[in-house]
Design an enzyme around this catalytic site. Structure first.
Site, PDB file in Angstrom:
ATOM      1  N   ARG A  66      18.940  27.044  74.405  1.00  0.00           N
ATOM      2  CA  ARG A  66      19.825  28.163  74.116  1.00  0.00           C
ATOM      3  C   ARG A  66      19.422  29.335  75.016  1.00  0.00           C
ATOM      4  O   ARG A  66      18.334  29.339  75.596  1.00  0.00           O
ATOM      5  CB  ARG A  66      19.721  28.556  72.649  1.00  0.00           C
ATOM      6  CG  ARG A  66      20.210  27.493  71.678  1.00  0.00           C
ATOM      7  CD  ARG A  66      19.828  27.830  70.257  1.00  0.00           C
ATOM      8  NE  ARG A  66      20.380  29.119  69.846  1.00  0.00           N
ATOM      9  CZ  ARG A  66      19.925  29.833  68.821  1.00  0.00           C
ATOM     10  NH1 ARG A  66      18.888  29.414  68.116  1.00  0.00           N
ATOM     11  NH2 ARG A  66      20.496  30.984  68.503  1.00  0.00           N
ATOM     12  N   SER A  95      19.022  32.671  74.213  1.00  0.00           N
ATOM     13  CA  SER A  95      18.401  33.869  73.659  1.00  0.00           C
ATOM     14  C   SER A  95      17.019  34.091  74.278  1.00  0.00           C
ATOM     15  O   SER A  95      16.400  33.164  74.833  1.00  0.00           O
ATOM     16  CB  SER A  95      18.261  33.744  72.140  1.00  0.00           C
ATOM     17  OG  SER A  95      17.262  32.804  71.797  1.00  0.00           O
ATOM     18  N   LYS A 130      12.747  23.990  63.073  1.00  0.00           N
ATOM     19  CA  LYS A 130      13.405  24.237  61.781  1.00  0.00           C
ATOM     20  C   LYS A 130      14.928  24.198  61.904  1.00  0.00           C
ATOM     21  O   LYS A 130      15.621  24.040  60.891  1.00  0.00           O
ATOM     22  CB  LYS A 130      12.955  25.564  61.182  1.00  0.00           C
ATOM     23  CG  LYS A 130      13.377  26.805  61.928  1.00  0.00           C
ATOM     24  CD  LYS A 130      12.835  28.052  61.261  1.00  0.00           C
ATOM     25  CE  LYS A 130      13.212  29.312  62.005  1.00  0.00           C
ATOM     26  NZ  LYS A 130      14.656  29.585  62.034  1.00  0.00           N
ATOM     27  N   ASP A 131      15.469  24.324  63.116  1.00  0.00           N
ATOM     28  CA  ASP A 131      16.915  24.258  63.321  1.00  0.00           C
ATOM     29  C   ASP A 131      17.419  22.833  63.489  1.00  0.00           C
ATOM     30  O   ASP A 131      18.630  22.591  63.432  1.00  0.00           O
ATOM     31  CB  ASP A 131      17.320  25.052  64.575  1.00  0.00           C
ATOM     32  CG  ASP A 131      17.080  26.537  64.437  1.00  0.00           C
ATOM     33  OD1 ASP A 131      17.069  27.034  63.298  1.00  0.00           O
ATOM     34  OD2 ASP A 131      16.888  27.198  65.482  1.00  0.00           O
ATOM     35  N   THR A 166      18.016  39.600  55.427  1.00  0.00           N
ATOM     36  CA  THR A 166      17.797  38.206  55.794  1.00  0.00           C
ATOM     37  C   THR A 166      19.113  37.457  55.647  1.00  0.00           C
ATOM     38  O   THR A 166      19.959  37.819  54.818  1.00  0.00           O
ATOM     39  CB  THR A 166      16.721  37.524  54.929  1.00  0.00           C
ATOM     40  OG1 THR A 166      16.583  36.152  55.351  1.00  0.00           O
ATOM     41  CG2 THR A 166      17.090  37.544  53.454  1.00  0.00           C
ATOM     42  N   SER A 185      18.828  34.020  55.388  1.00  0.00           N
ATOM     43  CA  SER A 185      18.313  32.738  54.926  1.00  0.00           C
ATOM     44  C   SER A 185      18.468  32.586  53.416  1.00  0.00           C
ATOM     45  O   SER A 185      18.012  33.442  52.648  1.00  0.00           O
ATOM     46  CB  SER A 185      16.830  32.621  55.310  1.00  0.00           C
ATOM     47  OG  SER A 185      16.174  31.633  54.543  1.00  0.00           O
ATOM     48  N   LEU A 186      19.077  31.489  52.976  1.00  0.00           N
ATOM     49  CA  LEU A 186      19.187  31.209  51.550  1.00  0.00           C
ATOM     50  C   LEU A 186      17.816  31.027  50.917  1.00  0.00           C
ATOM     51  O   LEU A 186      17.578  31.463  49.790  1.00  0.00           O
ATOM     52  CB  LEU A 186      20.022  29.943  51.323  1.00  0.00           C
ATOM     53  CG  LEU A 186      21.523  30.102  51.151  1.00  0.00           C
ATOM     54  CD1 LEU A 186      22.150  28.744  50.862  1.00  0.00           C
ATOM     55  CD2 LEU A 186      21.864  31.072  50.039  1.00  0.00           C
ATOM     56  N   ARG A 187      16.911  30.370  51.634  1.00  0.00           N
ATOM     57  CA  ARG A 187      15.560  30.154  51.104  1.00  0.00           C
ATOM     58  C   ARG A 187      14.853  31.486  50.887  1.00  0.00           C
ATOM     59  O   ARG A 187      14.298  31.739  49.800  1.00  0.00           O
ATOM     60  CB  ARG A 187      14.752  29.282  52.086  1.00  0.00           C
ATOM     61  CG  ARG A 187      13.271  29.142  51.730  1.00  0.00           C
ATOM     62  CD  ARG A 187      12.514  28.416  52.832  1.00  0.00           C
ATOM     63  NE  ARG A 187      12.634  29.085  54.108  1.00  0.00           N
ATOM     64  CZ  ARG A 187      11.866  30.095  54.511  1.00  0.00           C
ATOM     65  NH1 ARG A 187      10.902  30.551  53.724  1.00  0.00           N
ATOM     66  NH2 ARG A 187      12.027  30.639  55.707  1.00  0.00           N
ATOM     67  N   ARG A 188      14.861  32.331  51.892  1.00  0.00           N
ATOM     68  CA  ARG A 188      14.195  33.622  51.757  1.00  0.00           C
ATOM     69  C   ARG A 188      14.848  34.471  50.670  1.00  0.00           C
ATOM     70  O   ARG A 188      14.169  35.148  49.899  1.00  0.00           O
ATOM     71  CB  ARG A 188      14.214  34.363  53.106  1.00  0.00           C
ATOM     72  CG  ARG A 188      13.311  33.721  54.153  1.00  0.00           C
ATOM     73  CD  ARG A 188      13.559  34.289  55.534  1.00  0.00           C
ATOM     74  NE  ARG A 188      12.670  33.694  56.528  1.00  0.00           N
ATOM     75  CZ  ARG A 188      12.923  33.639  57.825  1.00  0.00           C
ATOM     76  NH1 ARG A 188      14.065  34.146  58.291  1.00  0.00           N
ATOM     77  NH2 ARG A 188      12.067  33.083  58.654  1.00  0.00           N
ATOM     78  N   ARG A 223      22.246  38.944  60.514  1.00  0.00           N
ATOM     79  CA  ARG A 223      22.182  37.837  61.470  1.00  0.00           C
ATOM     80  C   ARG A 223      21.992  38.367  62.879  1.00  0.00           C
ATOM     81  O   ARG A 223      21.942  39.561  63.117  1.00  0.00           O
ATOM     82  CB  ARG A 223      23.446  36.990  61.380  1.00  0.00           C
ATOM     83  CG  ARG A 223      23.460  36.021  60.197  1.00  0.00           C
ATOM     84  CD  ARG A 223      24.368  34.842  60.459  1.00  0.00           C
ATOM     85  NE  ARG A 223      24.009  34.168  61.700  1.00  0.00           N
ATOM     86  CZ  ARG A 223      24.865  33.463  62.435  1.00  0.00           C
ATOM     87  NH1 ARG A 223      26.132  33.365  62.069  1.00  0.00           N
ATOM     88  NH2 ARG A 223      24.474  32.880  63.548  1.00  0.00           N
ATOM     89  N   GLY A 224      21.881  37.447  63.835  1.00  0.00           N
ATOM     90  CA  GLY A 224      21.672  37.813  65.226  1.00  0.00           C
ATOM     91  C   GLY A 224      20.273  37.459  65.672  1.00  0.00           C
ATOM     92  O   GLY A 224      19.454  36.972  64.892  1.00  0.00           O
ATOM     93  N   ASN A 225      19.990  37.691  66.948  1.00  0.00           N
ATOM     94  CA  ASN A 225      18.647  37.414  67.434  1.00  0.00           C
ATOM     95  C   ASN A 225      17.667  38.445  66.863  1.00  0.00           C
ATOM     96  O   ASN A 225      18.068  39.387  66.173  1.00  0.00           O
ATOM     97  CB  ASN A 225      18.609  37.382  68.967  1.00  0.00           C
ATOM     98  CG  ASN A 225      19.075  38.695  69.589  1.00  0.00           C
ATOM     99  OD1 ASN A 225      18.765  39.776  69.100  1.00  0.00           O
ATOM    100  ND2 ASN A 225      19.816  38.596  70.692  1.00  0.00           N
ATOM    101  N   THR A 244      18.341  42.088  67.678  1.00  0.00           N
ATOM    102  CA  THR A 244      19.522  42.600  66.982  1.00  0.00           C
ATOM    103  C   THR A 244      19.205  42.911  65.529  1.00  0.00           C
ATOM    104  O   THR A 244      19.634  43.937  64.976  1.00  0.00           O
ATOM    105  CB  THR A 244      20.664  41.576  67.066  1.00  0.00           C
ATOM    106  OG1 THR A 244      21.016  41.378  68.435  1.00  0.00           O
ATOM    107  CG2 THR A 244      21.894  42.058  66.294  1.00  0.00           C
ATOM    108  N   ARG A 245      18.445  42.035  64.880  1.00  0.00           N
ATOM    109  CA  ARG A 245      18.104  42.269  63.470  1.00  0.00           C
ATOM    110  C   ARG A 245      17.240  43.519  63.308  1.00  0.00           C
ATOM    111  O   ARG A 245      17.435  44.307  62.377  1.00  0.00           O
ATOM    112  CB  ARG A 245      17.379  41.043  62.910  1.00  0.00           C
ATOM    113  CG  ARG A 245      18.223  39.787  62.881  1.00  0.00           C
ATOM    114  CD  ARG A 245      17.500  38.662  62.193  1.00  0.00           C
ATOM    115  NE  ARG A 245      17.935  37.375  62.697  1.00  0.00           N
ATOM    116  CZ  ARG A 245      17.553  36.202  62.206  1.00  0.00           C
ATOM    117  NH1 ARG A 245      16.704  36.168  61.188  1.00  0.00           N
ATOM    118  NH2 ARG A 245      17.986  35.069  62.721  1.00  0.00           N
ATOM    119  N   CYS A 300      21.000  23.071  55.078  1.00  0.00           N
ATOM    120  CA  CYS A 300      20.517  24.449  54.991  1.00  0.00           C
ATOM    121  C   CYS A 300      21.211  25.233  53.882  1.00  0.00           C
ATOM    122  O   CYS A 300      21.026  26.434  53.761  1.00  0.00           O
ATOM    123  CB  CYS A 300      20.710  25.165  56.333  1.00  0.00           C
ATOM    124  SG  CYS A 300      22.432  25.328  56.819  1.00  0.00           S
TER     125      CYS A 300
END
Length: 326
Positions: free
Chosen positions: A25, A27, A97-98, A141, A143-146, A163-165, A168-169, A256
């Site tokens: 990718r 990024s 993890k992706d 965040t 993330s559903l987990r977080r 979201r974003g890199n 950006t966050r 996910c």
């Protein structure tokens, strides 16, 4: 498809290539991770030239909705896998993890680099720790987990989708009145901005995602030459740990859209594997730990999944499948 492509490493009479194309990718973090991979490869194979091919994925272009709504399988990896299958690249570099538990047919996880610290961290301008944030603080965040684990640890916290890199966050946190972010330590460390970390969140509060902190190298299962080259840069301890974590993920078949965490840790010849599965709102969580010999890593991951199913995880999964129609 097995995680490791040992069965593919047979002798071959094909002409040995002298050039390898690494797909990634675009990024800043992805390119840094690819640099780490190509540096390790060049050190092991100095006579082979390397090319870096940038590929845009759905995850790079669809950033206006939460991951839980659009993620699905292969959101950040599908286009890289397609490039492998079409012979546009020879190696795909992923944040492990992706990478879905089930890889595309004809591909395999050929190597992983030495893992960075796999834990989550709190990023806060005021360097405040998670348990010390004021009531009603906003944490960003996607993330559903977080999110689920935050609801358990700090039910008073307001979770804001971000979201974003990484850059950006952080900019969003600073400009939109968000008190803190939850990010992976590994990404901040690889970008050289780990000074922004207010706290490394201990795993008893927040287990990381399976494979978090590891860089994965994926290749065609029939490309025996590339597989043999990549084997030389594979980090055995990391591979053992992530084999358990990915077996756990595959056994649950949750994608996910279900909050789950797992962190295998190798100590000598043994592997200790805690895991959890929770409801998205954090109203219920199931936890378990298994241990055994490291050579049984995949079996341990499957055993952990089975234990969590019997402790209430099956009901959580059934509720999720009822909502999604899976």
């Amino acid at each position: 498809m097995p995680l490791w492509c040992m069965s593919s490493l047979r002798s071959t009479t094909m002409t040995m290539p002298s050039h390898l194309r690494f797909g990634t990718r675009g990024s800043k973090l992805a390119l840094r991770q690819t640099a780490l991979a190509t540096e390790a490869f060049r050190a092991a194979h100095p006579s082979i030239s390397v090319e870096i091919v940038r590929i845009k994925t759905q995850g790079d272009t669809r950033q206006n909705r939460p991951l839980s709504e659009v993620g699905g399988s292969g959101f950040f990896t599908k286009e890289l896998e397609q490039a492998l299958l079409s012979n546009t690249i020879d190696v795909a570099v992923h944040s492990l993890k992706d990478l879905p538990a089930q890889l595309a047919r004809g591909l395999c996880l050929s190597a992983v680099l030495k893992r960075e610290n796999p834990l989550d961290v709190l990023v806060s301008e005021k360097k405040t720790r998670l348990l010390d944030l004021p009531a009603g603080a906003k944490i960003g965040t996607s993330s559903l987990r977080r999110t689920a684990l935050l609801h358990i640890v700090r039910p008073d916290i307001i979770v804001v989708p971000v979201r974003g890199n990484i850059e950006t966050r952080i900019r969003t946190m600073r400009t939109q009145g968000i008190d803190a972010l939850i990010l992976a330590y590994a990404g901040l460390a690889r970008l050289g901005i780990d000074h922004l970390i207010a706290e490394i969140i201990p795993p008893h509060l927040m287990l990381p995602a399976p494979g978090q902190g590891a860089i994965a190298l994926e290749a065609r299962a029939t490309d025996t030459t590339t597989l043999s080259w990549l084997k030389k840069i594979n980090h055995a301890r990391t591979f053992s740990e992530i084999s358990a974590e990915r077996a756990f993920l595959e056994s649950l078949d949750a994608g996910c859209q279900v909050p789950l965490g797992c962190l295998a840790q190798r100590q000598g010849d043994k592997l200790f594997v805690p895991g959890c599965i929770a409801t998205p709102d954090g109203s219920r969580i199931c936890t378990a730990t298994v241990s055994g010999m490291a050579y049984n890593a995949a079996l341990l991951g499957s055993e952990l999944a089975a234990r969590l199913r019997t402790q209430g995880g099956a009901e959580i999964l059934a509720a999720w499948r009822g909502k999604t129609g899976r």
